[in-house]
Design a protein around this motif. Structure first.
Motif, short mmCIF file in Angstrom:
data_model
loop_
_atom_site.label_atom_id
_atom_site.label_comp_id
_atom_site.label_asym_id
_atom_site.label_seq_id
_atom_site.Cartn_x
_atom_site.Cartn_y
_atom_site.Cartn_z
N UNK A 555 41.43 37.90 32.68
CA UNK A 555 40.71 37.60 33.92
C UNK A 555 39.22 37.79 33.71
N UNK A 556 38.45 36.80 34.13
CA UNK A 556 36.99 36.89 34.16
C UNK A 556 36.59 37.02 35.61
N UNK A 557 35.89 38.09 35.95
CA UNK A 557 35.62 38.37 37.36
C UNK A 557 34.25 38.98 37.54
N UNK A 558 33.77 38.88 38.77
CA UNK A 558 32.59 39.64 39.15
C UNK A 558 32.99 41.09 39.40
N UNK A 559 32.06 42.00 39.15
CA UNK A 559 32.31 43.42 39.38
C UNK A 559 32.10 43.73 40.87
N UNK A 560 32.97 43.12 41.69
CA UNK A 560 32.85 43.27 43.14
C UNK A 560 33.97 44.15 43.67
N UNK A 561 33.63 45.01 44.62
CA UNK A 561 34.65 45.81 45.29
C UNK A 561 35.50 46.61 44.33
N UNK A 562 36.83 46.47 44.50
CA UNK A 562 37.77 47.23 43.68
C UNK A 562 38.16 46.59 42.38
N UNK A 563 37.62 45.40 42.07
CA UNK A 563 38.01 44.69 40.85
C UNK A 563 37.71 45.49 39.58
N UNK A 564 36.59 46.23 39.49
CA UNK A 564 36.36 47.02 38.27
C UNK A 564 37.42 48.08 38.01
N UNK A 568 39.81 46.18 32.60
CA UNK A 568 39.13 46.97 31.57
C UNK A 568 38.24 46.01 30.79
N UNK A 569 36.94 46.12 31.02
CA UNK A 569 35.98 45.15 30.51
C UNK A 569 36.09 44.98 29.00
N UNK A 570 36.20 43.71 28.57
CA UNK A 570 36.29 43.29 27.18
C UNK A 570 37.58 43.77 26.50
N UNK A 571 38.52 44.23 27.30
CA UNK A 571 39.84 44.59 26.75
C UNK A 571 40.91 43.65 27.27
N UNK A 572 41.01 43.52 28.60
CA UNK A 572 41.96 42.55 29.16
C UNK A 572 41.25 41.51 30.02
N UNK A 574 36.87 40.20 31.42
CA UNK A 574 35.42 40.42 31.42
C UNK A 574 34.94 40.65 32.85
N UNK A 575 34.02 41.60 33.01
CA UNK A 575 33.38 41.88 34.28
C UNK A 575 31.91 41.48 34.19
N UNK A 576 31.46 40.68 35.14
CA UNK A 576 30.07 40.21 35.17
C UNK A 576 29.41 40.61 36.48
N UNK A 577 28.09 40.74 36.48
CA UNK A 577 27.39 41.01 37.74
C UNK A 577 27.61 39.86 38.73
N UNK A 578 27.66 40.18 40.01
CA UNK A 578 27.85 39.16 41.04
C UNK A 578 26.73 38.12 40.95
N UNK A 595 40.61 31.60 20.01
CA UNK A 595 41.96 31.80 20.55
C UNK A 595 42.54 33.18 20.22
N UNK A 596 42.13 33.75 19.08
CA UNK A 596 42.63 35.09 18.74
C UNK A 596 42.14 36.14 19.74
N UNK A 597 40.92 35.99 20.23
CA UNK A 597 40.40 36.90 21.25
C UNK A 597 41.23 36.78 22.52
N UNK A 598 41.53 35.56 22.89
CA UNK A 598 42.34 35.35 24.08
C UNK A 598 43.72 35.96 23.90
N UNK A 599 44.33 35.80 22.73
CA UNK A 599 45.66 36.36 22.47
C UNK A 599 45.64 37.88 22.53
N UNK A 600 44.60 38.50 21.99
CA UNK A 600 44.49 39.95 22.03
C UNK A 600 44.35 40.44 23.47
N UNK A 601 43.52 39.76 24.24
CA UNK A 601 43.35 40.15 25.64
C UNK A 601 44.63 39.96 26.43
N UNK A 602 45.37 38.92 26.10
CA UNK A 602 46.64 38.67 26.78
C UNK A 602 47.62 39.82 26.54
N UNK A 603 47.71 40.27 25.28
CA UNK A 603 48.58 41.41 24.96
C UNK A 603 48.12 42.67 25.70
#
Length: 681
Positions: A555-564, A568-572, A574-578, A595-603
Motif C-alpha cells: 500500500x502506498x498512502x499518505x501519512x494521514x490519521x491512523x494510516x501510519x 510499516x514504511x518501506x517494509x509493507x 510507503x508513507x508519503x506526506x499529504x 518486481x522483487x521489491x514488490x514481492x518482498x513487500x507483499x510477503x
C-alpha cells in the motif's frame, strides 16, 4: 414439478461462451431424505430468481447401519455438496445461494454439525440459507426453501446481495438465524489459542450477567461503521451475545447537514465558508427527537431495556439526552469514528470546526465513555482523558470482503465488474494487464484528485521505458452510502478530471466506477492489484489498508490519521506526506521497475497484519467495555454523570486514553504475541 428424466447433469455442457460473458445466476433449494433401508436421497430445485425452472432427484448413497441419524445426514450433505459443485461447473452456472431445511425428529439440527453449509460459502461463494417450511415431501421442501430464500435477496445486480432488512423500531435484522456463512470454529482458527480462550471467558461472563446492549447509528449500509456492525453482531449472535442494532429513519436534508457540516467540517475538508447554522441545528434536534420518540422510547423499546447503549457516530448523538433522561441506569458509550481536527478546534475557536464541535459536544458530553481511533490527536482537548479509550477500526477475515476466492469466482467477479462498467458508460478493465487500485467512497477526504495526478505523473515516467503489457491501469472504485450526499458530486468531479485534455492520452486506462454493494467485487479487485493506494487527506483508521495488506498487496498512502499505525514504511508499503503526488508517483515507479521489491513487500504485508485488526479482537474490546461499565456502582453517583465526571470509571480497567486492548491485556494477564504467524491456529 416432476423431476427431470435424469439426475443432476454433471457433464460439462457443449455450449460455447463469449470471453466477456457473465455466467448465469441460479439459486438452489436442497433437501435430504433418509429412508428405512438407510439409503439417502436428495431433491434439488433450481430457481432463476423468478420461479423454479428445474428439479432433480436421486439416490446419494447407502449408509452404514451403525451410524446415527445425524451422522447419516451429515454424510449425505457432504455427498450432495460434491454433486452441487459438479453441477455448477458443468453448466457454467454461478450458484448464488443454497437453501435447505434441516430437521430431525421435530427439531432443527445444529448447523455447526453441517459443515458443508459453510463450505458452500467458502468454495462456491453461495450464501447458505436455512429456512423452515411446512412442506411434507422432500421435493416440496427443496422448492419451498429456495422460493423463500430468494425473497431475502435484493434484485440489484449481480443478484447475490442480501436485502438490508430494517424492521420494527428500525432494528437492523442480520439474518443470523437464517444465513449461516461461517461457524464458530472458523473464527477460532483466525486467532491464537490464548486469544480464543480469553474471548470465551469474556462472552461467558457477559451471558452470566444477562446483559443486553444496543448500537445506534445512521445507516445500515455503506461506510466502515455499517461494515463493522454487520461483522460484530454476526459474531456476537453466533456466541449468544444479546446485542441489537438500530438505525435512524433517513431524512436527506438532515443527512446533508450531518455529512457536509458535521463530518466534512470536523475533518477539515469542507470549504471554509460552510458553517452550521441555527436552522441546521434545529433541524438536527427535531430529527433526533422524532427518531427517539417514534421508535425507541416506549416501555419495551431499546432505550429503556438496554444495559449499555453505543452511539456509533455523530449523526445519532442527539438521542443521548433522551437516554440519560429516560434510562438513567443505562451506560452510554460514544464512539468517534472520524479524524476530528482537534488542532482546528483549539487554534480557531471561532472557526467552523469549533462551531460544529461545540454544538455536538453538548450531547456527546452526557455519555459515560468516549471511544476514539488510537490517535490522541483525534480527541479534542475538552474531552477528559480519564473517560476516553482508544479502539482501532477492524475488518472481518471471513466475510465477502476478505475470504479467499477461487479462481473461478475471481473470473466471475471480473466479468461482473466489467458489466457494471459497461452499464455505467465507463472504461472496462483489461484483466491481463497490471493495475493500481484505490478502494474508497467518492468522498472529499479520500484524495481522489491526488490519485489521478499521481497516476498521470507515473505514466510520464514510464513512457517509452515499459512495454505496453506492463503499463498499469488505474482503478478507483467503492460503494455508496445512504447518508452520504457527496458521492455523486465527487464521482462527477473525478470524471471531469479524467476527461480533461491533460489526461487525454491515458484516459482509456483509467476506470472510475461506483459499484453495487457487493463485498466480493471489492475483494476481487483489491486481491488482484499490483499495488493499492490510500491517498486520504483525512482518515480515521482505514480498514481498506488492512484488507489490502492481509491480501499481500503493498500500500502506498499518505501519512494521514491512523494510516501510519497500519503501514510499516518501506517494509509493507510507503508513507508519503499529504499532497506529495510526485513522491507517490516515484514510489509507484520503483515498485513497477523492481518486481522483487514488490514481492518482498507483499510477503511482509501478510506477516505484519495482526489479530488486533480483525473481528475477534474487536469483539473482545467491546465485551470488556460492557463488562467494566456494568460493574456494581452507586446509582445515585451515575444518575447525573457525564464525561466530565471521572468517578464514572472508578474501579474499572477503562479510561486514561489507553487502547481498550491494553486494558484487558493487563487485567487478564494476556501474553500472546499476535504478530507472530506461529501463534495462529
Amino acid at each position: 414439478m416432476p423431476p427431470n428424466d435424469t439426475r443432476v447433469p454433471i457433464r460439462r455442457t457443449s455450449r460455447r461462451f463469449s470471453i466477456s460473458h457473465v455466467p448465469l445466476a441460479v439459486y438452489l433449494g436442497i433437501d435430504i431424505e433418509i429412508r428405512e433401508d438407510r439409503r439417502s436421497y436428495y431433491s434439488l430445485s433450481v430457481h432463476d430468481g423468478m420461479y423454479c425452472t428445474d428439479y432433480y432427484a436421486g439416490e446419494l448413497k447407502r449408509h452404514d447401519s451403525s451410524r446415527s441419524t445425524k451422522e447419516v445426514i451429515v454424510e449425505a450433505f457432504a455427498k450432495l455438496h460434491g454433486i452441487v459443485e459438479l453441477y455448477a461447473m458443468a453448466q457454467n452456472y454461478k450458484v448464488q445461494l443454497v437453501a435447505c431445511f434441516l430437521k430431525e425428529q421435530g427439531e432443527f439440527i445444529d448447523i455447526e454439525e453441517i459443515s458443508t453449509m459453510s463450505d458452500y460459502w467458502r468454495e462456491l461463494d453461495a450464501i447458505p440459507f436455512r429456512v423452515e417450511t411446512h412442506a411434507e415431501s422432500s421435493d416440496e421442501r427443496a422448492s419451498a426453501a429456495v422460493r423463500k430464500a430468494v425473497m431475502w435477496l435484493s434484485p440489484k445486480y449481480p443478484g447475490n446481495l442480501p436485502r438490508i432488512s430494517v424492521g420494527y423500531r428500525h432494528e437492523v435484522f442480520d439474518f443470523s438465524q437464517i444465513i449461516h456463512m461461517v461457524k464458530l470454529i472458523d473464527y477460532e482458527e483466525t486467532v491464537c489459542e490464548e486469544t480464543w480462550a480469553l474471548f470465551q471467558k469474556l462472552a461467558k461472563t457477559f451471558k452470566e450477567k444477562n446483559l443486553r446492549v444496543a448500537f445506534f447509528n445512521s445507516t445500515p449500509q455503506g461506510g466502515g461503521v455499517a461494515l463493522m456492525r454487520h461483522a460484530l453482531l454476526r459474531f456476537f449472535h453466533l456466541n449468544g451475545i444479546d446485542s441489537h442494532w438500530f438505525v435512524a429513519r433517513p431524512k436527506p436534508e438532515v443527512f446533508d447537514i450531518t455529512k457536509r457540516k458535521f463530518h466534512n467540517v470536523l475533518q477539515g475538508v469542507a470549504d471554509p465558508h460552510i458553517r452550521l447554522t441555527k436552522e441546521d441545528e434545529q433541524a438536527f434536534i427535531d430529527w433526533s427527537n422524532e427518531n427517539a420518540q417514534r421508535f425507541w422510547l416506549d416501555d419495551k423499546g431499546p432505550i429503556k431495556n438496554s444495559d449499555v447503549i453505543v452511539i456509533d457516530d455523530p449523526q445519532l448523538c442527539g438521542i443521548i439526552p433522551h437516554i440519560r433522561k429516560h434510562a438513567p441506569k443505562t451506560k452510554i458509550i460514544f464512539r468517534s469514528h472520524i479524524e476530528i481536527r482537534a488542532d482546528l478546534i483549539k487554534n480557531e475557536p471561532e472557526g467552523s470546526t469549533a462551531n460544529t464541535w461545540n454544538f455536538i459536544w453538548q450531547f456527546i458530553k452526557q455519555a459515560d465513555l468516549f471511544v476514539a481511533h488510537p490517535i490522541k490527536g483525534f480527541v479534542p482537548d475538552v474531552v477528559p482523558s480519564c473517560n476516553t479509550v482508544l479502539l482501532p477500526a477492524t475488518t472481518d477475515l471471513l466475510d465477502g470482503l476478505n475470504k479467499p476466492l477461487t479462481d473461478w469466482c475471481i473470473t466471475y467477479y471480473r466479468s461482473v465488474f466489467n458489466r457494471v462498467c459497461i452499464d455505467l458508460g465507463v472504461n472496462e478493465v483489461d484483466w491481463l494487464r497490471p493495475y493500481i487500485v484505490q478502494v474508497a467512497r467518492f468522498d472529499p477526504s479520500k484524495g481522489i484528485p491526488d490519485v489521478l495526478e499521481a497516476y498521470r505523473l507515473l505514466r510520464l515516467q514510464m513512457d517509452g521505458e515499459f512495454e505496453d503489457a506492463r503499463i498499469p491501469q488505474l482503478i478507483i472504485c467503492g460503494h455508496g452510502s445512504i447518508d452520504d450526499p457527496d458521492g455523486t458530486v465527487i464521482f462527477e468531479q473525478a470524471q471531469s478530471i479524467i476527461e480533461s485534455s491533460k489526461f487525454a492520452s491515458i484516459a482509456k486506462d483509467i476506470i472510475a466506477v461506483r459499484l453495487p454493494p457487493s463485498d466480493q467485487l471489492l475483494n476481487m479487485v483489491l486481491r488482484g492489484a499490483y499495488v493499492a493506494l490510500q491517498l486520504s487527506h483525512r482518515e480515521g483508521f482505514e480498514v481498506k489498508v488492512t484488507e489490502a495488506l492481509e491480501k499481500g498487496v503493498p500500500v502506498v498512502a499518505y501519512a494521514a490519521g491512523g494510516i501510519p499505525l497500519q503501514i510499516k514504511n518501506e517494509k509493507d508499503g510507503f508513507l508519503l506526506p499529504i499532497g506529495d503526488v510526485k513522491g507517490v508517483s516515484d514510489v509507484l515507479y520503483r515498485l513497477f521497475k523492481d518486481p522483487d521489491l514488490r514481492a518482498t513487500m507483499s510477503d511482509n504485508a501478510q506477516k505484519c497484519v495482526t489479530e488486533e485488526f480483525f473481528t475477534v479482537w474487536n469483539a473482545m474490546s467491546w465485551l470488556h467495555m460492557f463488562l467494566e461499565l456494568t460493574q456494581n456502582q452507586d446509582f445515585s453517583d451515575h444518575q447525573d454523570a457525564d464525561l466530565d465526571d471521572c468517578k464514572t470509571l472508578n474501579n474499572t480497567k477503562l479510561g486514561d486514553q489507553m487502547k481498550v486492548s491494553d486494558h484487558w491485556k493487563e487485567k487478564y494477564h494476556y501474553k500472546a504475541d499476535v504478530g507472530r504467524q506461529s501463534d495462529r491456529k
